[in-house]
Write an enzyme that holds these catalytic residues in place. Structure first.
Site, PDB file in Angstrom:
ATOM      1  N   CYS A  29       0.841  -1.195   0.000  1.00 41.57           N
ATOM      2  CA  CYS A  29       0.000   0.000   0.000  1.00 41.57           C
ATOM      3  C   CYS A  29       0.879   1.248   0.000  1.00 41.57           C
ATOM      4  O   CYS A  29       2.078   1.189   0.247  1.00 41.57           O
ATOM      5  CB  CYS A  29      -0.907   0.008   1.225  1.00 41.57           C
ATOM      6  SG  CYS A  29      -2.057  -1.389   1.289  1.00 41.57           S
ATOM      7  N   CYS A 467      15.403  -7.482   4.256  1.00 42.61           N
ATOM      8  CA  CYS A 467      14.593  -8.697   4.324  1.00 42.61           C
ATOM      9  C   CYS A 467      14.550  -9.296   2.926  1.00 42.61           C
ATOM     10  O   CYS A 467      14.116  -8.644   1.977  1.00 42.61           O
ATOM     11  CB  CYS A 467      13.173  -8.396   4.799  1.00 42.61           C
ATOM     12  SG  CYS A 467      12.087  -9.849   4.769  1.00 42.61           S
TER      13      CYS A 467
END
Length: 495
Positions: A29, A467
């Site tokens: 988002c 990550c």
């Protein structure tokens, strides 16, 4: 749920619209916030969201604050479809919060559009969230024990807002209440929160999702928060810095004050933001992502060379890496696919013949460029492989004699649970097949991926700062088994 304490004016209309899946990881988002008294904050937020449209196309929303009165308008659709100038002119205030959504928790329905607006004893709050919690069941139970059970949506974002409102109603101020509430939350979150006092921006202790600070240069600085720097550029704001992992910034008429969350951890920015999700003109680590993507293309050419006549990229996300591949290999770059940028959702069913050539609604090959040529086609990722196969077939039909595919990221072998919608593991082609088997399935002459080492080396940062769980399964935040089963993990317990 909470006692009303302000004038909440909802300006919402619209109907549910079903979600869809592409053969790519779907965007996270986009969040935006601005504190700028005497400015047209709704319009500035509109343009900020317009720049962040790539991060979510299901719904959009803006909430503006004029003291304790909040005006919120949100609906399904693109930013340009949800807002008209007349509506923006109604939404006056000193600050605003905005959101573009792609559903990762909670289904694609109007009720789940953001910002989430709730009343508190200090006035309303409006929360916009990019990310995904992995402990929603535990959070719901903790809130139920506090008497907070009447949820309107099926999103983890509302649960965060409820947790903050609950802490504020117990006597804490906005900063204390937000920090206390976030001790209950595990997962990825970049939040922008509007209050009558100002705006709050916060990133989770690992900083998995991005959030940046900008300033509108006036006599009195007007601050902006956004998922990416491209949203600052569009409104003429100057980039100041990144909100750090585990940092909370509070922006009021007194300026910007930084706070630390109770817990901090090693930063782990999602490396897919670098490879694909963020716009190429956004800046990370003091350089544009266009430059980074060109660099990984150059590295890919060194790792996996192949003899060919032309290098081309899959528009638009594969183009920077393709240019880098061309520069490093010395093989000319050409545009071989033309993208129709006006293709969106359609409810008109194509004919069977069109379905068989469905990729051409979006991408059409240039026959005079491709005919008789050995082609290297560069893309940023392969998830299921269905679109890749259609592209390869279209290139061959246009006359390409060989098609070699190069992917500027490692194989996606694990789903993301931190705010990106990837398929379950059994639907990820690289989790089921070897590279040679994938090459056979998508019908290319050769296939090679960028190595994990190459991808991280090209960032110029310590590899531990990213990550990359979707490539190696090493999740920095433990993901419970129940969460692994479904992205719509709140649906079963909120019916």
């Amino acid at each position: 749920m909470f006692p009303p304490s302000s004038d909440l004016t909802e300006l919402n209309d619209g109907q549910p619209l079903s979600g869809h899946h592409a053969d790519k990881p779907e965007e996270a988002c986009g969040v935006f916030g601005i504190y700028a008294p005497e400015e047209a904050v709704a319009k500035l937020t509109y343009f900020g969201l317009y720049a962040l449209q790539h991060r979510g196309q299901e719904s959009a929303g803006i909430a503006t604050f004029a003291g304790t009165t909040v005006h919120c308008h949100k609906d399904m659709g693109l930013v340009s479809q949800v807002f008209q100038e007349s509506k923006l002119n109604e939404m006056v205030g000193t600050l605003a919060v905005g959101h573009t959504r792609y559903s990762t928790t909670g289904s694609s329905h109007r009720v789940n559009a953001q910002p989430a607006v709730l009343p508190t004893r200090l006035g309303p709050l409006a929360l916009a969230h990019n990310g995904n919690l992995v402990n929603t069941n535990q959070l719901r139970e903790a809130l139920a024990e506090r008497g907070c059970e009447d949820f309107v949506t099926t999103t983890d974002s509302e649960m965060i807002a409820v947790a903050i409102a609950n802490e504020v109603d117990k006597g804490k101020d906005w900063v204390e209440g937000t920090i206390a509430a976030l001790t209950l939350c595990a997962g990825a979150y970049s939040l922008v929160i509007g209050t009558p006092e100002g705006i709050i921006g916060v990133r989770d202790p690992h900083g998995i999702r991005p959030l940046v600070i900008g300033v509108l240069e006036e006599e009195t600085p007007r601050y902006v928060l956004a998922s990416e720097t491209c949203a600052l550029d569009i409104i003429g704001a100057t980039y100041v810095r990144t909100v750090e992992a585990g940092e909370l910034v509070h922006i009021t008429e007194s300026g910007l004050v930084s706070h630390r969350l109770a817990e901090s951890a090693d930063r782990k920015l999602c490396v897919f933001e670098m490879i694909y999700f963020s716009r190429p003109d956004s800046v990370v680590n003091d350089e544009s992502l266009y430059t980074y993507r060109m660099r990984i293309g150059k590295h890919l050419a060194k790792e996996s060379p192949v003899d060919a006549d032309l290098v081309m990229g899959v528009p638009d996300s594969g183009i920077p890496a393709a240019i880098g591949f061309s520069q490093a290999s010395g093989i000319p770059y050409a545009e071989g696919l033309i993208k129709n940028r006006y293709v969106g959702r359609t409810f008109i069913q194509p004919t069977q013949h069109m379905r068989e050539h469905g990729i051409r609604m979006k991408l059409n090959p240039l026959k005079d460029v491709l005919a008789g040529k050995r082609i290297i086609i560069v893309d940023d990722s392969i998830v299921r492989g269905t679109t890749s196969r259609k592209i390869v077939r279209a290139l061959r039909e246009a006359g390409a004699t060989e098609v070699h595919m190069r992917i500027s990221s490692p194989p996606v072998t694990h789903p993301c649970f931190y705010g990106i919608d990837t398929d379950s593991q059994d639907q990820l082609i690289a989790a089921r097949l070897t590279v040679a088997e994938i090459a056979e399935q998508i019908e290319v002459d050769s296939l090679a991926y960028l190595s994990q080492e190459g991808m991280l080396l090209c960032t110029g940062e310590d590899i531990s700062h990213f990550c990359s769980a979707c490539f190696n399964g090493r999740y920095p935040i433990t993901v419970p088994d129940a969460v692994r089963r479904s992205k719509l993990m709140l649906e079963n317990i909120t019916a």
